[in-house]
Design an enzyme around this catalytic site. Structure first.
Site, PDB file in Angstrom:
ATOM      1  N   HIS A 164      -0.364   4.241   7.309  1.00 27.95           N
ATOM      2  CA  HIS A 164       0.220   5.322   6.101  1.00 27.95           C
ATOM      3  C   HIS A 164       0.757   6.890   6.205  1.00 27.95           C
ATOM      4  O   HIS A 164       0.000   7.133   7.165  1.00 27.95           O
ATOM      5  CB  HIS A 164      -0.526   5.563   4.543  1.00 27.95           C
ATOM      6  N   SER A 184       0.720  -1.349  -0.308  1.00 30.50           N
ATOM      7  CA  SER A 184       0.351   0.080  -0.085  1.00 30.50           C
ATOM      8  C   SER A 184       0.991   1.380  -0.155  1.00 30.50           C
ATOM      9  O   SER A 184       0.732   2.549  -0.298  1.00 30.50           O
ATOM     10  CB  SER A 184      -1.141   0.073   1.530  1.00 30.50           C
ATOM     11  N   ASP A 201      -3.570   8.366   7.586  1.00 28.04           N
ATOM     12  CA  ASP A 201      -4.499   6.984   8.508  1.00 28.04           C
ATOM     13  C   ASP A 201      -3.386   6.334   9.752  1.00 28.04           C
ATOM     14  O   ASP A 201      -2.826   6.787   9.839  1.00 28.04           O
ATOM     15  CB  ASP A 201      -4.910   6.409   7.657  1.00 28.04           C
TER      16      ASP A 201
END
Length: 387
Positions: free
Chosen positions: A338, A51, A335
Site C-alpha cells: 500500500h 484495502s 507497507d
C-alpha cells in the site's frame, strides 16, 4: 529503527491487508496538504473496493489479524493513531471525499446511526470481485448487498422522488480486482493462457453485474480505478526473490489483461445503457511510473516499503519484529502492498484532474460537473426497495 511488537499466535502470518477504524464522533482537522475544494456540485459518493479504499470495515468483521491493521504504526502521519487504514494516513478515496466537500470516510459497518445522504464506503481490505477471494471479507457481492440496504434506507427517509434524485446524481467509485489476481497466481502458478483469460472474464463479469445492478437503481456516474501493477509491489518482489527493478511479470500481464477488459466493457456499457457515464483512472501506469522513477516524484525510495521486515520490508508491518522508516513521505509504499499518504495524495490529484492519458474519457472533476443524465427510461418500481 528496530521495533518488536508482541502479538498472538498469528505472528507467522506473512503480511497484513489493512483496514481502518475511524472515529466518527471526531471532526478531523484537515492539514495543509488536503486538496482544494473545487467542486461546485454536491453529490453523494458510494465507494466499493479493497484495502486501497477501505476505511475500516474489516474491524467490524469476525476476521483474522492478517486482514486487519488496527495497530501501530498505521495512521501515524495524519491521524496520529492507528485508524486501520492501509497507510500511514489518508487514502485516495479520502482525498476524493475532501475534494468534494465531504469528510474523510468512516466505515459503513461502524455501529451507530448513520446518514447516507453524502454516500457510504463499503470497501473491505482483502476483498475481491469473486466470492472465493478471502470469503471472510466483504466481497463485491456483499458490498453490493449493503449498498441495496442503503437504497432502501434512503427511500424510507427521503421518499421515492428524492432518493431517486440522490442516487442518480451520485458518483460510484470503485477499486477492486487486484486481490483476485494475487490469489490466482498463488493458486495456479502454472496457469495456461486460456485459464488466465477465463479467470479475467470471470472477474470482469462480476464487476459488470454489479454495475448493472447499481444502474437499475439509478446509478449513472461510475469512476473505476484499474488494477495496480501488483507484480512490482514490495511484498511480491520479496516473495519471488526479485532484485533491482525486476517485477513478477505474469502478475503484471494479468493486471494488463484485466485493465484492457475493463476498458472494453465500459465502452460497451456506454453504448448500451442510456445516461451511463464513466471514467477509468490508470492507476496501473501512474503507480508503475512512480516505482520506476520515484525520485522524479520527490520520493527517496520506491522499491522498499517504509514499514515491514525482509529485504523490501514486504511483510509484517506492525507485527512481530519489523523496521520502520523515520519519514514515510520519503517512501512510495508504506507497507508491502500500500502507498503512503504522500503517494495517495499525488495519485488522487491525477484521478481528480489528470489529463486524458491518465484518466479517461473524463476526469473525476469532469464527472462531478457533468450535466444530469437522462433517467426517463427507468420506472420508479425498478429503482427502489431491493432486498
Amino acid at each position: 529503527m528496530r521495533i518488536l511488537v508482541i502479538v498472538s499466535a498469528m505472528q507467522s502470518l506473512g503480511f497484513a491487508f489493512c483496514v481502518s477504524l475511524f472515529l466518527a464522533s471526531i471532526n478531523v482537522v484537515i492539514s495543509s496538504s488536503s486538496p482544494k475544494k473545487e467542486s461546485t456540485k454536491q453529490r453523494a459518493v458510494f465507494v466499493f473496493g479493497d484495502s486501497l479504499y477501505d476505511p475500516g470495515n474489516n474491524d467490524f468483521l469476525n476476521i483474522s489479524i492478517d486482514l486487519k491493521a488496527d495497530y501501530p504504526p498505521y495512521g501515524e502521519t495524519f491521524f496520529k493513531y492507528p485508524t486501520g487504514r492501509c497507510s500511514d494516513g489518508r487514502l485516495i478515496s479520502d482525498f476524493i471525499a475532501l475534494h468534494v466537500n465531504l469528510s474523510v470516510w468512516k466505515p459503513y459497518l461502524e455501529p451507530g446511526k448513520q446518514q447516507f445522504i453524502n454516500g457510504a464506503n463499503f470497501a473491505s481490505a482483502g476483498a475481491g470481485a469473486l466470492a472465493r477471494t478471502n470469503p471472510s471479507t466483504l466481497n463485491l457481492e456483499r458490498q453490493l448487498s449493503l449498498f441495496m440496504n442503503v437504497v432502501n434506507t434512503l427511500t424510507q427517509q427521503l421518499g421515492n422522488a428524492e432518493a431517486k434524485k440522490l442516487l442518480t446524481n451520485a458518483v460510484y467509485l470503485s477499486s477492486i480486482g487486484g486481490v483476485d489476481y494475487e490469489h490466482f497466481k498463488s493458486d495456479y502458478p502454472n496457469a495456461t493462457e486460456s485459464m488466465k483469460l477465463e479467470y479475467v472474464n470471470w472477474v470482469i463479469g462480476n464487476i459488470t453485474n454489479a454495475i448493472k445492478e447499481i444502474y437499475k437503481v439509478g446509478g449513472r456516474r461510475f469512476a473505476f480505478q484499474n488494477v495496480a501493477p501488483v507484480g512490482c509491489f514490495p511484498a511480491v518482489r520479496q516473495d519471488y526473490n526479485l532484485s533491482g527493478p525486476q517485477c513478477e511479470e505474469e502478475m503484471l500481464a494479468l493486471a494488463t489483461l484485466h485493465n484492457n477488459a475493463l476498458s472494453n466493457v465500459c465502452r460497451k456499457l456506454e453504448s448500451q445503457l442510456s445516461g451511463f457515464k464513466y471514467l477509468i483512472f490508470d492507476f496501473y501506469n501512474s503507480l508503475l511510473d512512480r516505482i520506476k522513477n520515484f525520485s522524479k516524484y520527490g520520493f527517496k525510495e520506491g522499491y522498499k516499503a517504509c514499514c515491514g521486515s525482509g529485504v523490501y520490508h514486504g511483510s509484517n508491518c506492525g507485527i512481530a519484529e519489523y523496521d520502520l522508516c523515520t519519514n514515510p513521505n520519503d517512501h512510495l509504499f508504506f507497507d508491502g502492498h500500500h502507498p503512503t499518504e504522500h503517494a495517495n495524495s499525488q495519485l488522487e490529484q491525477l484521478l481528480w484532474s489528470g489529463n486524458p492519458n491518465v484518466t479517461w474519457p473524463l476526469s473525476m472533476k469532469q464527472l462531478f460537473e457533468f450535466d444530469e443524465p437522462e433517467i426517463s427510461n427507468l420506472a420508479d418500481d425498478d429503482l427502489f426497495m431491493h432486498a
